[in-house]
Design an enzyme around this catalytic site. Structure first.
Site, short mmCIF file in Angstrom:
data_model
loop_
_atom_site.label_atom_id
_atom_site.label_comp_id
_atom_site.label_asym_id
_atom_site.label_seq_id
_atom_site.Cartn_x
_atom_site.Cartn_y
_atom_site.Cartn_z
N SER A 1 0.93 -1.29 0.02
CA SER A 1 -0.25 0.09 -0.15
C SER A 1 0.72 1.20 0.04
O SER A 1 2.01 1.43 -0.65
CB SER A 1 -1.10 -0.23 1.12
OG SER A 1 -1.65 1.32 1.12
N TYR B 1 -4.75 8.59 -6.11
CA TYR B 1 -3.64 7.48 -5.80
C TYR B 1 -4.22 6.96 -4.33
O TYR B 1 -4.18 5.77 -4.26
CB TYR B 1 -2.47 8.05 -5.67
CG TYR B 1 -1.39 7.22 -5.13
CD1 TYR B 1 -0.83 6.17 -6.21
CD2 TYR B 1 -0.82 7.35 -4.34
CE1 TYR B 1 0.00 5.32 -5.79
CE2 TYR B 1 0.39 6.30 -3.62
CZ TYR B 1 0.72 5.42 -4.68
OH TYR B 1 1.73 4.57 -4.09
N LYS C 1 -5.65 3.19 -3.12
CA LYS C 1 -4.88 2.45 -1.92
C LYS C 1 -5.88 2.28 -0.70
O LYS C 1 -5.55 1.10 -0.03
CB LYS C 1 -3.65 3.28 -1.61
CG LYS C 1 -2.53 3.20 -2.40
CD LYS C 1 -2.20 1.79 -2.75
CE LYS C 1 -0.65 1.86 -3.78
NZ LYS C 1 -0.21 0.68 -4.14
#
Length: 295
Positions: A143, A157, A161
């Protein structure tokens, strides 16, 4: 590329995505240094083939685009046929597109999820039948510090994650009954080419002041770490008999995790009365549900 069954001495078998560079290659090198065997995958396997030559018989280099679900399942089948088993699966492949949330075109937003979330999902689905049959295995999801919270210009982004971590938490509970472990590692700053290879959205004029402020912060420079240190931490994680669900990598991300958690707890506590007043159990209503009700 050799696909004949390996005849080397037994050792743990790793399946690593995004192994051609950065953290992925550091993980592959650490596994090989430990005497293990590695199925190293990437879109471009040129640098992996160098590892395969150096560690003859212990590296299977496979070209793989993790966004292609059919190709992922085929690669896992090839890996099992070659080495006979899988022990550690590292979902490391990832991409970064920087930009304010409002700026993302549909294709850009979907592309961010295709690799960072769906790629890891397809690999996890593909390896689970083998790991369940063995009654053992360890899936490690790479992650990011971005999963601790959203930050300007990395919101999409972060979203990918966050999705990865939510899926992985559920996976850890589903797989545990079969002896399969799942861990999430949250790295801070490392000298990889994630940022140098990052893409950017088309900027909107409205965000010029914010971008200027961010560039000022970034110009002060950052001191990141060698990927080798992340690999050393990963080895300790997979060697543990009782690995954690989450492992923070780096002092900066460690401190930030506590700061964010404390801020959230303070906010929750400050709004406790409102939160508790929003729930009061009642018997199930009879008849059709009221319009607009439910979640």
């Amino acid at each position: 590329m050799t696909t004949a069954p390996s005849t080397t001495a037994p050792g743990r078998v790793w399946f690593i995505t995004g192994a051609s560079r950065g953290l992925g290659q550091a993980f592959a090198r650490a596994a090989l240094d430990a005497g293990d065997r590695v199925v190293a995958t990437a879109r471009n396997i040129a640098t992996i083939e160098e590892l395969a030559t150096k560690h003859e018989g212990r590296v299977l280099a496979l070209p793989l685009d993790v966004t292609d679900r059919t190709a992922v399942f085929a690669a896992v089948t090839t890996a099992v046929e070659h080495f006979g088993r899988l022990d550690i699966v590292v979902n490391n492949a990832g991409t970064l597109t920087m930009g304010m949330v409002e700026e993302f075109a549909e294709a850009e937003a979907r592309a961010q999820f295709e690799t960072n979330f769906f790629g890891a999902l397809w690999v996890s689905q593909a390896v689970l039948p083998q790991l369940r049959a063995q009654g053992s295995g360890h899936v490690v999801q790479v992650s990011s510090i971005a999963a601790l919270g959203g930050f300007p210009s990395t919101g999409m982004y972060s979203a990918s994650k966050f999705a990865l971590e939510g899926m992985s938490e559920a996976l850890s509970m589903e797989a545990a009954q079969y002896g399969v472990k799942v861990s999430i590692i949250q790295p801070g700053g490392y000298w990889t080419d994630l940022y140098t290879s990052a893409r950017s959205t088309t900027p909107l004029d409205a965000y010029v002041p914010l971008r200027t402020e961010l560039e000022k912060q970034w110009s002060e420079g950052s001191v990141d770490s060698e990927p080798r240190l992340a690999a050393e931490a990963l080895m300790k994680l997979v060697d543990s008999e009782n690995p954690p669900l989450r492992l923070l990598l780096g002092s900066m991300v460690y401190d930030l995790a506590f700061d964010i958690s404390q801020q959230r707890m303070q906010t929750w506590a400050g709004w406790e009365q409102v939160s508790r007043a929003a729930e009061h159990a009642v018997p199930a209503p009879s008849g059709p549900p009221a319009e607009g009700g439910g979640n």
